[in-house]
Structure formats: structure tokens, C-alpha cells
Design a protein around this motif. Structure first.
Motif, PDB file in Angstrom:
ATOM      1  N   ASN A   1      -3.403   3.736  -4.951  1.00 15.23           N
ATOM      2  CA  ASN A   1      -2.431   4.211  -3.779  1.00 15.23           C
ATOM      3  C   ASN A   1      -1.917   5.735  -3.329  1.00 15.23           C
ATOM      4  OD1 ASN A   1      -2.174   1.172  -3.308  1.00 15.23           O
ATOM      5  ND2 ASN A   1      -0.274   1.325  -3.111  1.00 15.23           N
TER       6      ASN A   1
ATOM      7  N   SER B   1       0.504  -0.922   0.092  1.00 16.17           N
ATOM      8  CA  SER B   1      -0.122  -0.341   0.374  1.00 16.17           C
ATOM      9  C   SER B   1       0.415   1.188  -0.403  1.00 16.17           C
ATOM     10  CB  SER B   1      -1.039  -0.156   1.243  1.00 16.17           C
ATOM     11  OG  SER B   1      -0.299  -0.094   2.302  1.00 16.17           O
TER      12      SER B   1
ATOM     13  N   TYR C   1      -8.431  -0.922   0.942  1.00 19.71           N
ATOM     14  CA  TYR C   1      -8.060  -0.795   0.172  1.00 19.71           C
ATOM     15  C   TYR C   1      -8.119  -2.061  -0.858  1.00 19.71           C
ATOM     16  CZ  TYR C   1      -4.240   2.237   1.445  1.00 19.71           C
ATOM     17  OH  TYR C   1      -3.432   3.764   1.606  1.00 19.71           O
TER      18      TYR C   1
END
Length: 155
Positions: free
Chosen positions: A110, A54, A96
Motif C-alpha cells: 500500500n 488499500s 492489489y
């Protein structure tokens, strides 16, 4: 110290978060399996894997899941976080996963999570992820951006 945190896991028994595909798979595995992973508790190893994928720094990640950076650094890879922290972590990974799926571009997602967009007045969505309500708002922002993108492509 909570005894559960010192339980050692065989790394083969852990769900890995070491690639974008693994994070996407977390979205695809289904609700029951995500709950099972969270209830097994999350290890420092898994947290570090997700951090690398991430691009979230330790300060931000610690704040989001409700711990200190010092706590992260003191833990060994096989140490487990509490259920509350594991739930917060699983919720963030789920966000995510959803974002990677919707954006279809993990690098762009991201970046968006860190700097935002004109629609959000360049406020970092990550800054809202330290609460459940904030993560839900970010999810709604993702849905809205995706809707707007589809409408532009139709026009």
C-alpha cells in the motif's frame, strides 16, 4: 440514472473486500469468478470496503475508476456502479491482490503504491492506474521488483 444502479443487493450475495485476506482471495478465486463478480456489478459498499483496506483516498479512487467523488458520496451502500466502472474497479482490485501476493506485505505494498520507489524515481504507481495500460505497467513493475529482490537474495 441507469436502473441497474438502483438495484439492491442482499449483502450476503456480494464478494466482500473488507480485509486484506478478502482482497488476496480475489486474486486466488480464478479468472471466471472474477469476471462473474465484475458482471454482477460492484456496489458502493464494496468500493468503501476496498478503500479502507488499500488506504486509497476517495479523490484518487474516483479518478482511477472514472467517476467523481460527488457520485460516490451521493450513492447508497447498496447502489451498483455501471459495468464500465465495475470493470475498472475489479481490475484495480486484481492489481492489489497480485501486489499483496507478490510483496507478501500488504502494508508495504500500500505504501509503495502511494510513494513509489527509487527505481520508479518515487513516482506513485497509483498515478498510472487510471488506464488499463497504466495498470499493466504497474503490474510489470511489481514483477520486476520481485525479480530483483529474488536475485539479491540469491547473490
Amino acid at each position: 440514472m441507469n436502473k441497474k444502479r438502483s438495484i439492491r443487493l442482499d449483502s450476503e450475495d456480494e464478494f466482500k473486500f473488507d480485509t486484506v485476506q478478502a482482497v488476496l482471495d480475489f486474486y486466488r478465486i480464478g479468472f471466471e469468478k472474477r469476471i462473474e463478480i465484475s458482471k454482477k456489478l460492484i456496489s458502493k459498499r464494496q468500493l468503501v470496503q476496498f478503500k479502507k483496506v488499500s488506504g486509497i483516498d476517495y479523490d484518487c479512487l474516483a479518478n482511477i475508476i472514472g467517476i467523481t467523488v460527488r457520485m460516490i458520496h451521493k450513492m447508497k451502500d447498496e447502489n451498483l456502479f455501471s459495468r464500465r466502472i465495475s470493470d475498472n474497479f475489479a481490475s484495480l482490485v486484481q492489481l492489489y491482490s497480485f501486489g499483496y501476493y507478490e510483496f507478501e506485505n500488504p502494508v508495504l505494498f500500500n505504501k509503495w503504491m502511494k510513494i513509489g520507489s527509487p527505481e520508479l524515481e518515487y513516482i506513485s504507481p497509483l498515478s498510472n492506474c487510471d488506464t488499463i495500460v497504466g495498470r499493466e505497467e504497474v503490474r510489470e513493475n511489481i514483477i520486476q521488483l520481485r525479480r530483483e529482490q529474488k536475485n539479491k537474495s540469491i547473490s
